[in-house]
Design a protein around this motif. Structure first.
Motif, PDB file in Angstrom:
ATOM      1  N   LEU A  88      56.467 -63.672  69.233  1.00 51.32           N
ATOM      2  CA  LEU A  88      57.076 -62.947  68.115  1.00 51.32           C
ATOM      3  C   LEU A  88      56.685 -61.481  68.149  1.00 51.32           C
ATOM      4  CD1 LEU A  88      56.594 -65.413  65.140  1.00 51.32           C
ATOM      5  CD2 LEU A  88      58.704 -64.842  66.316  1.00 51.32           C
ATOM      6  N   MET A 120      56.308 -82.262  74.632  1.00 57.67           N
ATOM      7  CA  MET A 120      56.706 -82.013  73.250  1.00 57.67           C
ATOM      8  C   MET A 120      55.641 -82.625  72.328  1.00 57.67           C
ATOM      9  SD  MET A 120      59.307 -80.363  72.959  1.00 57.67           S
ATOM     10  CE  MET A 120      60.824 -79.794  73.588  1.00 57.67           C
ATOM     11  N   ALA A 163      51.346 -79.337  61.651  1.00 53.84           N
ATOM     12  CA  ALA A 163      52.492 -78.427  61.577  1.00 53.84           C
ATOM     13  C   ALA A 163      52.845 -77.830  62.930  1.00 53.84           C
ATOM     14  CB  ALA A 163      52.235 -77.315  60.547  1.00 53.84           C
ATOM     15  N   LEU A 164      52.794 -78.646  63.974  1.00 52.16           N
ATOM     16  CA  LEU A 164      53.278 -78.181  65.273  1.00 52.16           C
ATOM     17  C   LEU A 164      54.796 -78.138  65.208  1.00 52.16           C
ATOM     18  CD1 LEU A 164      51.044 -80.259  67.694  1.00 52.16           C
ATOM     19  CD2 LEU A 164      50.740 -77.909  66.947  1.00 52.16           C
ATOM     20  N   TYR A 165      55.401 -77.073  65.747  1.00 51.55           N
ATOM     21  CA  TYR A 165      56.863 -76.981  65.718  1.00 51.55           C
ATOM     22  C   TYR A 165      57.427 -78.094  66.609  1.00 51.55           C
ATOM     23  CZ  TYR A 165      55.334 -72.386  64.192  1.00 51.55           C
ATOM     24  OH  TYR A 165      54.704 -71.367  63.548  1.00 51.55           O
ATOM     25  N   PRO A 166      58.186 -79.025  66.029  1.00 54.43           N
ATOM     26  CA  PRO A 166      58.550 -80.230  66.786  1.00 54.43           C
ATOM     27  C   PRO A 166      59.517 -79.959  67.929  1.00 54.43           C
ATOM     28  CG  PRO A 166      59.642 -80.200  64.657  1.00 54.43           C
ATOM     29  CD  PRO A 166      58.707 -79.041  64.658  1.00 54.43           C
ATOM     30  N   HIS A 167      60.211 -78.817  67.891  1.00 55.61           N
ATOM     31  CA  HIS A 167      61.222 -78.559  68.919  1.00 55.61           C
ATOM     32  C   HIS A 167      60.700 -77.642  70.013  1.00 55.61           C
ATOM     33  CE1 HIS A 167      61.292 -75.575  65.816  1.00 55.61           C
ATOM     34  NE2 HIS A 167      61.857 -74.735  66.630  1.00 55.61           N
ATOM     35  N   MET A 168      59.397 -77.374  70.010  1.00 54.68           N
ATOM     36  CA  MET A 168      58.837 -76.513  71.048  1.00 54.68           C
ATOM     37  C   MET A 168      57.790 -77.291  71.843  1.00 54.68           C
ATOM     38  SD  MET A 168      58.132 -72.957  69.081  1.00 54.68           S
ATOM     39  CE  MET A 168      59.215 -72.346  67.803  1.00 54.68           C
ATOM     40  N   ARG A 226      46.593 -73.384  69.241  1.00 56.48           N
ATOM     41  CA  ARG A 226      47.505 -72.391  68.683  1.00 56.48           C
ATOM     42  C   ARG A 226      46.731 -71.361  67.866  1.00 56.48           C
ATOM     43  NH1 ARG A 226      52.426 -74.523  65.064  1.00 56.48           N
ATOM     44  NH2 ARG A 226      50.776 -74.887  63.557  1.00 56.48           N
ATOM     45  N   ARG A 231      45.599 -66.858  68.984  1.00 55.63           N
ATOM     46  CA  ARG A 231      45.816 -65.669  68.164  1.00 55.63           C
ATOM     47  C   ARG A 231      44.562 -64.793  68.073  1.00 55.63           C
ATOM     48  NH1 ARG A 231      47.457 -66.190  62.829  1.00 55.63           N
ATOM     49  NH2 ARG A 231      48.185 -64.085  63.234  1.00 55.63           N
ATOM     50  N   PHE A 262      53.752 -68.999  70.367  1.00 60.17           N
ATOM     51  CA  PHE A 262      54.785 -68.538  69.433  1.00 60.17           C
ATOM     52  C   PHE A 262      54.437 -67.198  68.783  1.00 60.17           C
ATOM     53  CE2 PHE A 262      57.103 -69.017  65.261  1.00 60.17           C
ATOM     54  CZ  PHE A 262      58.370 -68.873  65.798  1.00 60.17           C
ATOM     55  N   SER A 263      53.207 -67.083  68.294  1.00 57.26           N
ATOM     56  CA  SER A 263      52.856 -65.854  67.574  1.00 57.26           C
ATOM     57  C   SER A 263      52.890 -64.653  68.518  1.00 57.26           C
ATOM     58  CB  SER A 263      51.467 -66.000  66.951  1.00 57.26           C
ATOM     59  OG  SER A 263      50.523 -66.248  67.960  1.00 57.26           O
ATOM     60  N   ASN A 300      54.552 -73.715  71.485  1.00 54.48           N
ATOM     61  CA  ASN A 300      53.850 -73.740  70.215  1.00 54.48           C
ATOM     62  C   ASN A 300      52.688 -72.759  70.211  1.00 54.48           C
ATOM     63  OD1 ASN A 300      54.206 -75.628  67.810  1.00 54.48           O
ATOM     64  ND2 ASN A 300      54.880 -76.909  69.511  1.00 54.48           N
TER      65      ASN A 300
END
Ligand SMILES: Nc1ncnc2c1ncn2[C@@H]1O[C@H](COP(=O)(O)OP(=O)(O)OP(=O)(O)O)[C@@H](O)[C@H]1O
Ligand SMILES: [Mg+2]
Lengths: 366, 394
Positions: free
Chosen positions: A102, A130, A85-90, A146, A150, A98-99, A95
């Motif tokens: 946010l 990518m 579930a890696l964000y494909p557009h980042m 990732r 965190r 990201f947290s 990736n």
């Protein structure tokens, strides 16, 4: 860096109960592996802990805090998904950060934490790629990165290696073991691969059809499987099972099946009147079927068998034996130098023999 | 008798078309069959033009120089077969030939004719000359110059119309995407009767546009239309809102462009909704799970996950929507174009239509259409370029 407690967890999907009162306590800094066949509810249990799945009944605590109604991001957990579930557009860096982005964390801190995680996982050169431009193993490392960024209290891994090929899986297994020693956080790791379970776990939780079958260290579940399911599930090659009936004879118990009868030592099964006529399954690991070599002193009487097929694995050899109607698998040192069809004397090692009641499936031997 | 004779006419028409196709197919068939034989080149060059000339002459269509034309055409066809088809994939060409012929007749021929017209001068005063002599005065680029300097309509010139068209396109596409997106997001949830809602919402798109637009036009009638009745009720119910100016509006006469926009927005939302819903459904739910754990709020998920991931389906849809809206004559013509209608809502294409068929300036409108075509072409290329660039970046 946290304890986790499941108390009477139940999960229903409509009428389908997939978890039936799961109780489990996980200690601080523990590496717990949940294993079980496909569809037994491992992912569901993990997703409930992560807060991605509604809890139908029971309570989940992280560090003694009830988290049933806490938002996933507030539970201080990080999850590595089976499909990454890696964000494909980042990019890899985006990736991983990201947290933190946010949360509007300071730029400097984001950079430092990403750099640290990248360093641990050797991702430094890939930060601007990518996800599509990465190999499966690299994606896996990014997904773990990732999670590391965190700094969670609990890491959740859902079959993280199942999409990798055998060799890469071995490498990543070692990486994860190293990572655990380095991070020293609580890890809950789901897999259906028992090799991963045996090698990584501090404690193994074996599940089947929504019920925990046994919880214990790898050695415990290997040496003393609590029931037939665990005995058959843990260990490779699979344990030999021989079905038969018990008779109590003067001072000891006698196991008899159509092809094989054995006097069981009282150390294995005390001569207790209640065993009379009991239907049981005898379990012997292939390693404890002693074929052609000098039997140890705790071995059963010798009996004859016929070698059907032998498989050379390198330093070990699998022998497929037949005694009457009974088929047995024995694992012996290479090279066994006997041709198929020849007679092989065999005995079974009582030290590692297991007796299960066929009705309750539970272990009754010591 | 009326009925019989019209049936007869229809049957005759169908027969002529079928016969035409059969003749064409036969013509191509012999080329495909024999084009690599050495004798066929000369036989074909002599035979087909002669046959066609005789056939057309018998049908009363013969005219001066026809044979030379047919001869030249046949030479081109034969050279095409000899040097381009060369026997490769000839079955594929054979199967494509009818479709290509149809396309050539329906697209290429009108386009070439349009270009021809745009460099000549065909209008009400020259049309009789054209009919009698078949020639038109050549005017070079004057029509193109006129497009920008001579207004096509009584009230608005090219640049005013262009501005209005861009505004019309922007507003429509913006609300199509916005409305479609909102509806798609709602439909993408686990709700009951989802199928029913989806069907209801798609109806405006599935209906023939003429019916939908005329029905909506009725709802904007100043006295009996649904919109004004509601506005009346609201104004009567709340004097405060009435004091703010809420009340019935002369939609069709005072705000024709706004009315057209409202109707077209309503018409175009379902298409975007369907496209976006498809895009939303193709996004793996595990991205949302990961974002939940990462602590993204609903709007952050929308902005950082949903939007970037539906861009690949959104961009082509927006390109298409832009072209369709830019070119949308149906709504504007049906709402305002009837006799006595206003010209305040006209955009480029509807002005073009009026220039050609109300004011009968054929060559002028041919040039006008080519200018519109070039604008649209540029817009599409721009969109596709940015889309490709976006795709590269992943
Ligand atoms: N969203 C859902 N709706 C209905 N049933 C579900 C849903 N998710 C899982 N199940 C059912 O719950 C059971 C447990 O599923 P789960 O994904 O936890 O299995 P698993 O142990 O992770 O298996 P695997 O090793 O194949 O990943 C399965 O029988 C599955 O069909
Ligand atoms: Mg699973």
């Amino acid at each position: 860096m946290a304890t986790v407690k499941f108390a009477g967890i139940v999960k229903n999907f409509k009428d389908n109960q997939v978890l039936k009162k799961v109780d489990l306590e996980i200690k601080d800094h523990e590496f717990v592996v949940i294993v079980g066949p496909s569809g037994c509810g491992k992912t569901t249990l993990l997703r409930m802990l992560a807060g991605l799945e509604e809890i139908s009944g029971g309570e989940i605590y992280i560090d003694d805090t009830l988290v049933n109604h806490l938002h996933p991001s507030k539970r201080q957990i990080a999850m590595v998904f089976q499909d990454y579930a890696l964000y494909p557009h980042m990019t890899v860096e985006e990736n991983m950060s990201f947290s933190l982005r946010l949360k509007n964390a300071p730029k400097k801190e984001i950079k430092a934490r990403v750099a640290e995680a990248a360093n641990i996982l050797q991702l430094g050169k890939l930060l601007h790629r990518m996800p599509k431009q990465l190999s499966g193993g690299q994606r896996q490392r990014v997904a773990i990165g990732r999670a590391i960024v965190r700094q969670p209290k609990v890491f959740l891994f859902d079959e993280p290696l199942s999409n990798l090929d055998a060799k890469l899986r071995e490498e990543m297994r070692v990486e994860i073991a190293k990572l655990y020693q380095r991070l020293h956080s609580t890890i809950i790791y789901v897999t259906h691969d028992q090799v991963e379970a045996m090698t990584l776990a501090g404690r193994i939780v074996i599940m089947n059809q929504g019920v925990i079958q046994q919880v214990g260290t790898p050695i415990e579940v290997y040496r003393k499987p609590a029931n037939l399911f665990v005995a058959g599930f843990i260990g490779s090659p699979t344990m030999n099972f021989i079905e038969g009936t018990l008779r109590v004879e003067k001072g000891h118990v006698r196991f008899s099946s159509p092809s094989l009868s054995l006097d069981l030592p009282s150390k294995l099964l005390p001569a207790d009147g209640s065993h009379e006529g009991r239907e049981v399954t005898l379990g012997v690991r292939p390693d404890d079927v002693c074929a052609g070599r000098e039997a140890g002193k705790n071995c059963s009487q010798k009996f004859d068998s016929v070698l059907e097929v032998s498989e050379l694995l390198g330093h070990r050899e699998n022998l497929y034996l037949k005694t009457g109607d009974l088929r047995l698998l024995a694992t012996v040192e290479a090279f066994f130098n006997q041709s198929p069809g020849s007679k092989v004397p065999v005995c079974l090692n009582f030290d590692n023999m297991h007796v299960f009641d066929r009705e309750t499936q539970a272990r009754i031997s010591a | 008798m009326e009925l019989l004779s019209s049936l007869y006419e229809v049957a005759w028409f169908v027969f002529v078309v079928a016969a035409g196709i059969a003749v064409l197919e036969g013509y191509f068939y012999y080329h495909f069959k024999f084009h690599d034989r050495p004798w066929f080149f000369w036989a074909g060059l002599a035979g087909f033009p002669l046959l066609a000339w005789l056939g057309l002459g018998a049908a009363g269509l013969g005219k001066e120089g026809l044979f030379a034309w047919l001869f030249a055409t046949e030479a081109v066809v034969l050279l095409f077969f000899r040097h381009i088809v060369k026997g490769r994939n000839s079955l594929a060409y054979l199967l494509l030939a009818p479709a290509f012929t149809g396309l050539a007749l329906l697209l290429v021929y009108p386009f070439v004719f349009q270009i021809y017209l745009s460099f000549h001068d065909l209008k009400l005063t020259t049309i009789m000359q054209w009919k009698q002599t078949g020639t038109l005065p050549f005017v070079g680029l004057r029509q193109y110059y006129d497009v920008f300097t001579v207004p096509p309509l009584a009230e608005a010139g090219f640049f005013k119309l262009l501005g209005r068209t861009l505004w019309w396109t922007f507003v429509n596409v913006f609300f199509h995407v916005l409305g479609g997106f909102a509806l798609a997001l709602m439909l993408n949830n686990d709700i009951r009767f989802k199928g029913v809602y989806r069907t209801l919402l798609v109806i405006p798109w599935a209906m023939p546009q003429v019916v939908a637009v005329l029905a909506m036009r009725g709802e904007f009638h100043s006295q009996y239309g649904f919109v004004n009745i509601i506005l009346n009720k609201i104004a009567a119910f709340s004097p405060f809102l009435a004091s703010l100016g809420v009340g019935p509006v002369q939609w069709l006469s005072d705000h024709p462009l706004t009315t057209c926009m409202l109707i077209n927005v309503w018409l175009g939302i379902p298409f975007m909704m369907v496209v976006i819903l498809g895009g939303l459904q193709s996004i793996s739910s595990s991205y949302y799970d990961a974002a939940d754990i990462d602590g993204a709020s609903y709007f952050q998920k929308l902005r950082f996950i949903t939007l970037p991931l539906i861009k690949p389906v959104l961009m082509p849809a927006v390109t298409l929507g832009t072209v369709w809206t830019f070119n949308n004559i149906n709504v504007i013509y049906l709402v305002t174009g009837q006799a006595g209608g206003t010209e305040q809502a006209d955009i480029l294409v509807s002005a073009l239509y009026k220039a050609a068929f109300t004011y009968n300036r054929y060559s002028y409108s041919a040039a006008f259409a080519i200018v519109i075509f070039l604008i649209l072409f540029a817009i599409s290329v721009f969109y596709l370029k940015t889309f490709d660039a976006a795709k590269e970046a992943r």
